[in-house]
Design an enzyme around this catalytic site. Structure first.
Site, PDB file in Angstrom:
ATOM      1  N   SER A 267      12.221 -79.466  -0.798  1.00 25.35           N
ATOM      2  CA  SER A 267      12.414 -80.114   0.483  1.00 25.35           C
ATOM      3  C   SER A 267      11.461 -79.582   1.557  1.00 25.35           C
ATOM      4  CB  SER A 267      13.880 -79.972   0.878  1.00 25.35           C
ATOM      5  OG  SER A 267      14.228 -81.008   1.734  1.00 25.35           O
ATOM      6  N   HIS A 408      18.958 -85.358  -3.833  1.00 23.54           N
ATOM      7  CA  HIS A 408      18.050 -84.378  -3.245  1.00 23.54           C
ATOM      8  C   HIS A 408      18.562 -82.970  -3.569  1.00 23.54           C
ATOM      9  CE1 HIS A 408      15.185 -83.165  -0.148  1.00 23.54           C
ATOM     10  NE2 HIS A 408      16.117 -82.416   0.415  1.00 23.54           N
TER      11      HIS A 408
HETATM   12  C1  GTR Z   1      15.692 -83.266   6.092  1.00 22.19           C
HETATM   13  C2  GTR Z   1      14.289 -83.580   6.494  1.00 22.19           C
HETATM   14  C3  GTR Z   1      13.410 -83.637   5.286  1.00 22.19           C
HETATM   15  C4  GTR Z   1      13.661 -82.489   4.328  1.00 22.19           C
HETATM   16  C5  GTR Z   1      15.085 -81.964   4.331  1.00 22.19           C
HETATM   17  C6  GTR Z   1      15.321 -80.541   3.822  1.00 22.19           C
HETATM   18  O1  GTR Z   1      16.583 -83.324   7.140  1.00 22.19           O
HETATM   19  O2  GTR Z   1      14.310 -84.814   7.152  1.00 22.19           O
HETATM   20  O3  GTR Z   1      12.065 -83.716   5.671  1.00 22.19           O
HETATM   21  O4  GTR Z   1      12.757 -81.485   4.502  1.00 22.19           O
HETATM   22  O5  GTR Z   1      15.668 -81.981   5.570  1.00 22.19           O
HETATM   23  O6  GTR Z   1      14.533 -79.636   4.006  1.00 22.19           O
HETATM   24  O7  GTR Z   1      16.404 -80.349   3.279  1.00 22.19           O
END
Ligand code: GTR
Length: 440
Positions: A267, A408
């Site tokens: 992420s 995710h």
């Molecule tokens: C989200 C962000 C993403 C991603 C994520 C993370 O809120 O929009 O770009 O990086 O966080 O790091 O879990």
């Protein structure tokens, strides 16, 4: 303390809402993606086409590096002259005797009360040394990456469990091992890889003014009074810089084969791993797990998270100049395929997840695909496919890619692919030695 709570509150609220409350504003339908073109990594600014490695190295690569530094991530710092490493502990009996756990305090200015980070390092026991390694920053403190009561509890800026706000505090022991499923330390040990990690908040707590409490202030002449220039580094810059400092330490540890160190991140820390891999060519392999916007995904597709959105919710991540492209991605002369191309000829792996639409899986695949011409220039095979592969069907030689079932996250499935990828590129079979020994 209160102030810091509120400083982070905006970021958190936006963070939680990123893919839900505001979802309607964002494009999740391929039909709605506006026309865009993917920049050609081999087309130099003067309009000439790069057709050999030498011109790539001497002309086009520096040109692209400069653009990513000035327009996206900001200018990187070098290695601090007075940095010291103190090995605080080395326990050969950790993880049931399967690994040696070391903790190393890195003092960037060589003084104990200055800016610092604590490296947690696991080295598999019973294998011929040195061994290759993976390095990655963690989100919640070193103590969360494994079920190991010997890991020092973080006492920096960490999110509290109740409301997720960032506070300066010592972590509670109930948090031990809570992120273990994302790190698969036991799998890494059994496959013969060392693993080094640092809590990213050691380098900079993740909120707008967090830099005042981290290495960006400590490394500036004016400390927390600093005004950053539009091309000065952001938080992703300093987190990436920290990964290079971990590698500095690993180069000094005789148990580690520092020529075979892969950098990995998930992420926002996947964006960080990519930038670290680009800026520090000592990293032999680079892995981006679900890194999305500002990471492996093409910005110009405007699918899921956009440049405007990321710069508004996380104004501290990128350099000031990146904000010029808020709702204006078309003016970017570069895109993230060129970031991936900057890793060539070293192997790079990009991974997406089906339900992680916010990170634009197709945009991640296309960026990997359009990095390929630079690998071809080096005589290397990249993805070896033209179209996005099926779900859970990894592809690629020097550019690896998969889109897996689920959300995710980093799952054991992802690690299986990354370790296999590293085994192939490092020509390594530490896991086999381990199995052979276990059978004796
Ligand atoms: C989200 C962000 C993403 C991603 C994520 C993370 O809120 O929009 O770009 O990086 O966080 O790091 O879990």
């Amino acid at each position: 303390m209160k102030q810091c709570f509120f400083a982070f509150a905006g970021t958190l609220a936006a963070c939680l809402s990123a893919s839900c409350i505001f979802a309607a504003e964002f494009i999740y339908d391929e039909e709605k993606v506006p026309p865009y073109s993917i920049p050609d990594a081999l087309l130099a600014a003067d309009g000439s086409k790069v057709s050999d490695v030498q011109t790539w190295r001497s002309k086009r690569r520096p040109e692209l590096m400069n653009l990513f530094e000035t327009e996206v991530y900001g200018k990187m710092r070098g290695k601090p002259e007075k940095m010291t490493f103190d090995v605080l502990s080395a326990d050969k009996t950790s993880l049931g005797g399967r690994a040696t756990r070391k903790e190393i305090m890195v003092n960037f200015a060589g003084i104990k009360d200055g800016s610092k980070m604590l490296i947690l390092l696991y080295i598999p026991n019973g294998l011929k040394k040195p061994v290759p390694a993976f390095v990655g920053l963690n989100f919640k403190g070193n103590h969360t990456v494994a079920n190991d009561p010997g890991i020092t509890l973080a006492d920096q800026w960490i999110k509290n469990n109740r409301d997720g706000l960032m506070q300066r505090q010592r972590a509670g022991s109930e948090a031990r091992g809570t992120q273990a499923s994302q790190w698969c330390v036991e799998m890494l040990m059994s496959r013969g890889y060392a693993f080094a990690t640092v809590y990213y908040g050691d380098l900079e707590p993740d909120f707008d003014e967090g830099w005042k409490h981290g290495s960006r202030a400590a490394l500036s002449k004016d400390g927390a009074k600093t005004q950053f220039a539009a091309d000065d580094w952001g938080a992703i810059g300093v987190w990436s810089w920290g990964l290079s400092r971990v590698l500095d330490y690993l180069e000094s540890d005789p148990d580690i084969d520092s020529k075979h160190v892969g950098v990995i991140g998930h992420s926002r820390l996947g964006k960080t791993a990519l930038w670290a891999g680009v800026t520090d060519e000592r990293f032999a392999l680079v892995i981006s797990n679900n890194s999305g916007c500002g990471g492996a995904a093409l910005s110009k597709r405007i699918f899921g998270e956009t440049v405007g959105r990321i710069n508004t919710v996380f104004p501290h991540w990128f350099c000031g100049n990146f904000k010029k492209y808020n709702e204006n991605e078309k003016d970017l002369t570069i895109d993230q395929n060129e970031l991936i191309a900057l890793i060539a000829p070293r192997p790079v792996y990009v991974a997406s997840a089906v339900e992680d639409k916010w990170a634009d899986p197709k945009g991640e695949f296309l960026a990997a695909k359009h990095a390929e011409p630079v690998y071809t220039l080096f005589g290397l095979e990249g993805l070896c496919v033209d179209d996005m592969p099926g779900v859970d069907k990894p592809v690629g030689k020097f550019i690896g890619y998969h889109i897996r079932t689920g959300k995710h996250d980093v799952l054991p499935y992802d690690w299986e692919q990354y370790i296999g990828f590293a085994d192939r590129h490092f020509n390594y079979s530490g896991g086999l030695c381990w199995k052979a020994r276990a059978l004796k």
